[in-house]
Design a protein around this motif. Structure first.
Motif, PDB file in Angstrom:
ATOM      1  N   PRO A 158     -36.328  43.680  50.880  1.00 48.33           N
ATOM      2  CA  PRO A 158     -36.414  44.216  49.522  1.00 48.33           C
ATOM      3  C   PRO A 158     -35.187  43.861  48.694  1.00 48.33           C
ATOM      4  N   LEU A 159     -35.412  43.639  47.410  1.00 49.23           N
ATOM      5  CA  LEU A 159     -34.302  43.336  46.511  1.00 49.23           C
ATOM      6  C   LEU A 159     -33.499  44.598  46.228  1.00 49.23           C
ATOM      7  N   VAL A 160     -32.191  44.505  46.418  1.00 49.13           N
ATOM      8  CA  VAL A 160     -31.268  45.575  46.055  1.00 49.13           C
ATOM      9  C   VAL A 160     -30.461  45.104  44.855  1.00 49.13           C
ATOM     10  N   SER A 161     -30.491  45.888  43.795  1.00 51.57           N
ATOM     11  CA  SER A 161     -29.704  45.583  42.602  1.00 51.57           C
ATOM     12  C   SER A 161     -28.409  46.378  42.627  1.00 51.57           C
ATOM     13  N   ILE A 162     -27.307  45.704  42.342  1.00 52.23           N
ATOM     14  CA  ILE A 162     -26.011  46.357  42.220  1.00 52.23           C
ATOM     15  C   ILE A 162     -25.586  46.257  40.761  1.00 52.23           C
ATOM     16  N   GLY A 163     -25.346  47.403  40.138  1.00 47.65           N
ATOM     17  CA  GLY A 163     -24.948  47.422  38.739  1.00 47.65           C
ATOM     18  C   GLY A 163     -23.477  47.749  38.601  1.00 47.65           C
ATOM     19  N   LEU A 164     -22.738  46.886  37.901  1.00 40.67           N
ATOM     20  CA  LEU A 164     -21.307  47.092  37.725  1.00 40.67           C
ATOM     21  C   LEU A 164     -20.998  47.167  36.226  1.00 40.67           C
ATOM     22  N   LEU A 214     -29.930  40.259  47.219  1.00 42.38           N
ATOM     23  CA  LEU A 214     -29.142  41.028  46.261  1.00 42.38           C
ATOM     24  C   LEU A 214     -29.186  40.393  44.876  1.00 42.38           C
ATOM     25  N   GLU A 215     -29.066  41.242  43.855  1.00 44.89           N
ATOM     26  CA  GLU A 215     -28.647  40.780  42.536  1.00 44.89           C
ATOM     27  C   GLU A 215     -27.505  41.693  42.093  1.00 44.89           C
ATOM     28  N   ILE A 216     -26.546  41.141  41.378  1.00 49.20           N
ATOM     29  CA  ILE A 216     -25.381  41.887  40.912  1.00 49.20           C
ATOM     30  C   ILE A 216     -25.342  41.773  39.394  1.00 49.20           C
ATOM     31  N   VAL A 217     -25.610  42.885  38.725  1.00 51.04           N
ATOM     32  CA  VAL A 217     -25.698  42.916  37.269  1.00 51.04           C
ATOM     33  C   VAL A 217     -24.417  43.521  36.716  1.00 51.04           C
ATOM     34  N   VAL A 218     -23.645  42.723  35.986  1.00 53.05           N
ATOM     35  CA  VAL A 218     -22.396  43.174  35.381  1.00 53.05           C
ATOM     36  C   VAL A 218     -22.629  43.337  33.882  1.00 53.05           C
ATOM     37  N   SER A 219     -22.336  44.510  33.364  1.00 53.34           N
ATOM     38  CA  SER A 219     -22.416  44.739  31.921  1.00 53.34           C
ATOM     39  C   SER A 219     -21.004  44.938  31.394  1.00 53.34           C
ATOM     40  N   ASP A 220     -20.526  43.942  30.632  1.00 49.84           N
ATOM     41  CA  ASP A 220     -19.192  44.051  30.045  1.00 49.84           C
ATOM     42  C   ASP A 220     -19.281  44.768  28.707  1.00 49.84           C
ATOM     43  N   ASN A 221     -18.543  45.858  28.600  1.00 50.00           N
ATOM     44  CA  ASN A 221     -18.619  46.731  27.431  1.00 50.00           C
ATOM     45  C   ASN A 221     -17.551  46.352  26.399  1.00 50.00           C
ATOM     46  N   ALA A 222     -17.707  45.137  25.827  1.00 45.67           N
ATOM     47  CA  ALA A 222     -16.819  44.660  24.762  1.00 45.67           C
ATOM     48  C   ALA A 222     -15.356  44.671  25.181  1.00 45.67           C
ATOM     49  N   SER A 223     -15.067  44.126  26.356  1.00 46.29           N
ATOM     50  CA  SER A 223     -13.683  44.083  26.841  1.00 46.29           C
ATOM     51  C   SER A 223     -12.809  43.216  25.940  1.00 46.29           C
ATOM     52  N   SER A 224     -11.534  43.588  25.866  1.00 51.75           N
ATOM     53  CA  SER A 224     -10.559  42.814  25.093  1.00 51.75           C
ATOM     54  C   SER A 224      -9.568  42.086  25.999  1.00 51.75           C
ATOM     55  N   ASP A 225      -9.765  42.182  27.320  1.00 55.86           N
ATOM     56  CA  ASP A 225      -8.885  41.473  28.256  1.00 55.86           C
ATOM     57  C   ASP A 225      -9.647  40.301  28.867  1.00 55.86           C
ATOM     58  N   ASP A 226      -9.277  39.876  30.063  1.00 54.92           N
ATOM     59  CA  ASP A 226      -9.881  38.691  30.690  1.00 54.92           C
ATOM     60  C   ASP A 226     -11.084  39.010  31.573  1.00 54.92           C
ATOM     61  N   THR A 227     -11.663  40.194  31.426  1.00 56.02           N
ATOM     62  CA  THR A 227     -12.764  40.586  32.295  1.00 56.02           C
ATOM     63  C   THR A 227     -13.896  39.568  32.283  1.00 56.02           C
ATOM     64  N   ARG A 287     -26.199  34.981  42.186  1.00 57.40           N
ATOM     65  CA  ARG A 287     -26.697  36.352  42.236  1.00 57.40           C
ATOM     66  C   ARG A 287     -26.012  37.237  41.196  1.00 57.40           C
ATOM     67  N   VAL A 288     -24.881  36.772  40.653  1.00 50.22           N
ATOM     68  CA  VAL A 288     -24.136  37.548  39.662  1.00 50.22           C
ATOM     69  C   VAL A 288     -24.655  37.214  38.274  1.00 50.22           C
ATOM     70  N   ARG A 289     -25.067  38.245  37.545  1.00 50.95           N
ATOM     71  CA  ARG A 289     -25.608  38.079  36.189  1.00 50.95           C
ATOM     72  C   ARG A 289     -24.783  38.918  35.222  1.00 50.95           C
ATOM     73  N   LEU A 290     -24.268  38.289  34.177  1.00 48.42           N
ATOM     74  CA  LEU A 290     -23.395  38.959  33.212  1.00 48.42           C
ATOM     75  C   LEU A 290     -24.155  39.277  31.934  1.00 48.42           C
ATOM     76  N   ILE A 291     -24.046  40.541  31.517  1.00 49.29           N
ATOM     77  CA  ILE A 291     -24.560  40.982  30.223  1.00 49.29           C
ATOM     78  C   ILE A 291     -23.354  41.382  29.378  1.00 49.29           C
ATOM     79  N   ARG A 292     -23.285  40.902  28.152  1.00 46.82           N
ATOM     80  CA  ARG A 292     -22.150  41.203  27.279  1.00 46.82           C
ATOM     81  C   ARG A 292     -22.594  42.092  26.129  1.00 46.82           C
ATOM     82  N   GLN A 293     -21.930  43.228  25.986  1.00 45.04           N
ATOM     83  CA  GLN A 293     -22.186  44.122  24.863  1.00 45.04           C
ATOM     84  C   GLN A 293     -21.346  43.679  23.665  1.00 45.04           C
ATOM     85  N   ALA A 294     -21.972  43.635  22.486  1.00 43.41           N
ATOM     86  CA  ALA A 294     -21.273  43.184  21.294  1.00 43.41           C
ATOM     87  C   ALA A 294     -20.257  44.214  20.794  1.00 43.41           C
ATOM     88  N   ARG A 295     -20.472  45.475  21.163  1.00 42.74           N
ATOM     89  CA  ARG A 295     -19.567  46.549  20.756  1.00 42.74           C
ATOM     90  C   ARG A 295     -19.463  47.548  21.906  1.00 42.74           C
TER      91      ARG A 295
END
Length: 282
Positions: free
Chosen positions: A5-11, A35-48, A61-69
């Motif tokens: 089974p697919l396990v999703s990891i949310g970061l 596995l899938e690893i879902v990263v949601s960056d919450n408008a970081s101002s550093d090198d994240t 397996r790592v998927r990046l989502i970027r929040q505009a704000r």
């Protein structure tokens, strides 16, 4: 051969450059084969973002989502659950790590649990500067009624947030940013939805960050009644008015105990949390 089974990891992360690479390496090293690893960056101002992109370039397996704000911490927690595709799900933080067999052990344990179990957690090591404290799995609620589950969970730290969830339950948890204990209302809601189980044989390492309660006195004045209100609302949303009222009362009781403990520490009648943890850690 049957596919695991697919396990999703949310970061969810905001300005987590200091620890994000180590956290992602802990996740990509997991022995569970699907596995899938879902990263949601919450408008970081550093090198994240750059650091996440480096890991994603090596591991598809790592998927990046970027929040505009900045959408808020708890909204970002909800975002990674909503964007995940697995039947099972777990949250991760940018400064925490876990054993390589963490997902595999929890999945094996979940397979033996009835559908009433919504989350399985392993042993927790809380990491302080200079020492580590192992927490006992006091959050196990198998066989308890919904009111009894609420009473138990209301008194505990929410390390089990980082366990393995049935994703439908994780995605249903009401989440809202608050000054103090924003994880308590969704964890009470989870306790109303189902049971919590423990799986030995692997561990999760939670990094402790001291946050003085009175760092913002204006926010602190409204934090306690808001916590009670949001606890009642969160549980009412998933389980009805009766359990919602109980959740509000339990949150109020915990707040009262915390205030009493705060003054006891200030008066020198008991050690603070870090000092007490050091004593228990031996």
């Amino acid at each position: 051969m049957k596919t695991a089974p697919l396990v999703s990891i949310g970061l969810p992360v905001r300005n987590g450059a200091e620890g994000i690479t180590r956290a992602l390496e802990s996740l990509t090293a997991q022995t569970w084969p699907n596995l899938e690893i879902v990263v949601s960056d919450n408008a970081s101002s550093d090198d994240t973002v750059a650091l996440v992109e480096q890991v994603a370039a090596r591991d598809p397996r790592v998927r990046l989502i970027r929040q505009a704000r900045d959408i808020g911490m708890m909204a970002n927690f909800h975002e990674v659950a909503a964007q995940s595709r697995g039947e099972f799900f777990l949250w991760a933080a940018h400064d925490d790590t876990r054993d390589a067999n963490y997902v595999a052990v929890l999945m094996q344990a979940m397979a033996t649990q009835p559908e009433t179990v919504v989350v399985v957690h392993a042993d927790t090591d809380e990491v302080f500067e200079g020492f580590t404290r192992r927490h006992a799995p006091d959050y196990v609620t198998i066989g308890l009624s919904a009111p009894a589950r609420l009473r138990r969970i209301a008194q505990l730290q929410s390390f089990f947030l980082y366990g393995l969830w049935r994703r439908h339950a994780a995605a249903a948890l009401p989440m809202r940013d608050m000054y103090w204990w924003p994880d308590l209302p969704p964890m009470l809601a989870a306790a109303a939805l189902g049971e919590f189980a423990h799986a030995p044989g692997t561990s999760f390492r939670y990094t402790h960050h001291p946050r003085p309660f009175l760092r913002n006195k204006r926010a602190a004045l409204t934090a306690l009644p808001l916590l009670v209100l949001q606890s009642a609302r969160a549980v009412r949303q998933v389980a009805g008015l009766r359990l919602g009222l109980l959740a509000g009362w339990l949150a109020a009781a915990r707040v009262a105990g915390q205030i009493g403990g705060f003054f006891a520490v200030r008066l020198g009648l008991r050690p603070g949390y870090v000092a007490e943890s050091r004593q228990r850690a031996g």
